[in-house]
Structures are given as structure tokens and as C-alpha cells.
Design an enzyme around this catalytic site. Structure first.
Site: not given
Ligand code: ACO
Length: 338
Positions: A115, A255, A285
């Protein structure tokens, strides 16, 4: 004379027509529109057709950048493509784009900084211009992330979209002058976001495909933590090196990974909401392409003024991160400088 400065003269972007909404995703995995919107800020993302590839999207964006500059493709000296979803391992997507746009005199290669690819590519392009080696350089960021996304994994499939952005770099203004740059990487954290299958470690076999190793894997929570910290540090270092103050930044162009990440960086860099570019809602993204798509957005909205400083900042797999300051010289509207 090619010389002491490098400018983005024009931009070009391309987004595939098909749209994947949060409601569509509700039918694929156990998720909801509310959850996705709250946790990411996303409503929809563009998805390429089956027969539409990273090179096709990149070539379309590149053609627009050249048309806006009124530059014949044969006058392009170099094409640098940033992508983590290339058509093939080899040849490079840059070579495929070179053929598609008819840039027969251009050298061509790909870079891999996930990214952060656009910022890494701009830094390379700037160096070639300053060295005097090339005059007209096309930077293309293009991603077909849908081809490496596991639509059975709700942790990742909600995040990614397809699209391309290109820019033409030259040694003369008007345009967006490429100023201070800060780049970094931490290969020790490479396992946080990666594609396990298909390379020489895990060449494609029935087993790797059955284990879904040809799809990207991500530790979202850890990536989130690193993304905020690294982008803040890169942005602050860039502002300091340029001897600027956060008040001197007209727009933060981050980004487009997630609205919560964007908001956190803006807050840490003391840049108010109204000066932050956020297109995550409609594009998701798009990895390397995301910063170019965001730049196009503010240029078509005629938001950029002469002498404005734009702070670009990105983070991605690797881990990699980078920041860069663009200063507007002249007018920059609809992806075109004048
Ligand atoms: N829908 C519903 N529930 C979900 C989903 C979904 N799509 N995905 C995860 N959950 C659940 C999980 O299983 C978890 O449940 P649990 O508490 O029962 O275990 C709960 O939601 C919380 O999950 P988290 O992973 O803690 O959620 P978070 O608030 O961290 O959000 C996310 C997840 C959106 C992926 C976040 O961590 C994020 O954006 N991370 C960065 C991702 C990113 O930017 N990646 C790319 C950067 S580099 C590039 O661009 C290639």
C-alpha cells in the site's frame, strides 16, 4: 533542462464499473452493513470484471494522464508500476502497460511496497528526474485486490476494492512539486499481512489451493496498531524535515485503509477533519492506488490552490511506510496542471 525539481504534471484514474456493497457482502459472509460502516467507514468498493486485469486498469489510468498532458506515448521514458496484485509474477505489469499504451521508447519495471507503493514509486521517479536521466516518467498504481481476497474470510473481504491511478512526472512545473520524502520498512513484521501461496516458498499445488493460501492473510488488529504509529511518525518526520508546521498543511492525503486509522493519524498530526481527504466510503482499500484516487478527488473538486502543501502518508505490507509533501505550483484542477 531536467534539473533540481520534480513535479506531478497530470493524474489519471480508473475505477471498474461493478460495485460491491456492504449488503452484497452480507450475502457472502456473516457480517452487516452497520458493522462494516462503524469499523471501517466503508459502504461500497469497485470490483474489476473477471477478464479485466491490473494491467488493463493501469493502462486506462495512464492513458488519461498522458491525454491530460497532451503527451504522445512514444515520449514516455520510463514506466514504474506499483502493485501487489500483478497480472503475472513475470513479466512485469509495467511491461504489459507499456505495450497497451504504445510507450515503445519507455523502460519499464514494477516495484513492490504494497500500500506504500505510490509513495515509494514517486520517490524513485523524483530521483530519476533529478539525476537528469529521464524527462517524462509515468507512475502507475493499479490493483485487482479482488483476485487475492478470500470472500469466505469476513476479517479481510470487507476491506478491499479494485482500481488504478497514474501520474506523469516531469522536471518542470506547473504541477505538484515533489518535496520532502520519508520512507521506512520493518521486514521483521512481514507475517502480519502477506500472501503465503504462489511464490517459491509455497509454489501453487492442489494442497496450497485447498488451504486457500493464494489469498491474502492479515492480523487486522496488529496491522491497525502499526499503521497508526508508523504513519504518524512518517508524517511528523516529513513535516519537520520540510520545516513546516501542521498549520501549513492544506490537505492530509492518507492511504485509504480505514476511516478509524485516517482519523487517528489526523488527530495525532494535529490536522483538522476538514483538511483530511477520505474516499474510503466509496472505494474501500485499493492498496497502492488509494492515494492517487484521493488526490484525483480533491483535484476534481477544485480544492487545491497555488502554494498549498499536501501531506501524503501511507502504510502497507512489508511492513512498509512512507510520507511525502507535494507543493502546488500554479493551478491543479481535474488532474491537470496549468
Ligand atoms: N463483520 C462482523 N464481525 C466481524 C467482521 C465482520 N466483517 N470481522 C471481524 N468481526 C468480528 C471478529 O470476529 C471479532 O469478534 P469476537 O470479538 O467475537 O472475536 C470482532 O468482530 C472484533 O474484531 P476485531 O478484529 O477486533 O475488529 P476491529 O475493530 O479490529 O476491526 C478491522 C477489524 C476492520 C479489520 C481492523 O482491524 C482494521 O481495519 N485493521 C487494519 C486493516 C488494514 O488497514 N489493513 C490494510 C493495511 S495495509 C494495506 O492496505 C494492504
Amino acid at each position: 533542462m531536467t534539473g533540481k525539481k520534480a513535479y506531478i504534471s497530470t493524474l489519471g484514474t480508473y475505477l471498474p464499473k461493478k460495485i460491491l456493497t456492504n449488503q452484497d457482502l452480507e450475502k457472502l459472509v456473516d457480517t452487516s452493513d452497520e458493522w462494516i460502516l462503524l469499523r471501517t467507514g466503508m459502504k461500497e468498493r469497485h470490483i474489476a470484471d473477471e477478464g479485466e486485469y491490473t494491467s488493463d486498469m493501469g493502462a486506462k489510468a495512464a492513458k488519461i494522464a498522458l491525454e491530460r498532458a497532451k503527451l504522445d506515448p512514444s515520449d514516455v521514458d520510463l514506466i514504474i508500476v506499483a502493485t501487489l496484485s500483478p497480472d503475472y509474477t513475470f513479466p512485469s505489469t509495467a511491461c504489459l502497460i507499456q505495450a497497451q499504451i504504445g510507450a515503445k521508447n519507455a523502460a519499464a519495471f514494477d516495484i513492490q511496497a504494497a500500500c506504500t507503493g505510490m509513495i515509494y514509486a514517486l520517490s524513485i521517479g523524483k530521483s530519476f528526474i533529478l539525476s537528469g536521466m529521464y524527462k517524462n516518467i509515468l507512475i502507475v498504481a493499479s490493483e485487482k485486490l479482488s483476485s487475492i481476497t478470500d470472500y469466505k474470510d469476513r476479517n479481510t473481504c470487507i476491506l478491499f476494492g479494485d482500481g488504478a491511478a497514474a501520474c506523469l512526472i516531469r522536471g518542470e512545473g506547473p504541477g505538484l512539486e515533489i518535496g520532502t520524502i520519508s520512507l521506512g520498512a520493518d521486514g521483521g513484521q512481514s507475517g502480519l499481512l502477506y500472501l503465503p501461496g504462489g511464490g517459491c516458498r509455497n509454489p501453487a499445488t492442489t494442497e496450497t489451493v485447498n488451504e486457500r493460501m493464494h489469498y491474502l492473510k492479515m492480523d487486522g488488529k496488529e496491522v491497525f496498531r502499526h499503521a497508526v504509529r508508523r504513519m504518524e511518525l512518517a508524517a511528523v518526520s516529513c513535516i519537520n524535515d520540510a520545516k513546516l508546521d501542521p498549520l501549513d498543511i492544506a490537505y492530509l492525503v492518507p492511504h485509504q485503509a480505514n476511516t478509524r486509522i485516517i482519523d487517528a493519524i489526523a488527530k495525532r498530526c494535529q490536522i483538522p477533519q476538514e483538511r483530511v481527504v477520505n474516499v474510503v466510503k466509496h472505494y474501500g482499500n485499493t492498496s497502492a492506488s488509494s492515494i492517487g484516487l484521493a488526490l484525483e478527488q480533491i483535484s476534481v473538486e477544485h480544492k487545491i490552490k497555488n502554494k498549498d502543501n499536501l501531506l501524503l502518508v501511507a502504510f502497507g505490507a512489508g511492513l512498509t511506510w512512507g510520507s511525502l509533501i507535494l507543493t502546488v505550483e500554479g493551478d491543479f484542477k481535474n488532474g491537470t496542471s496549468s
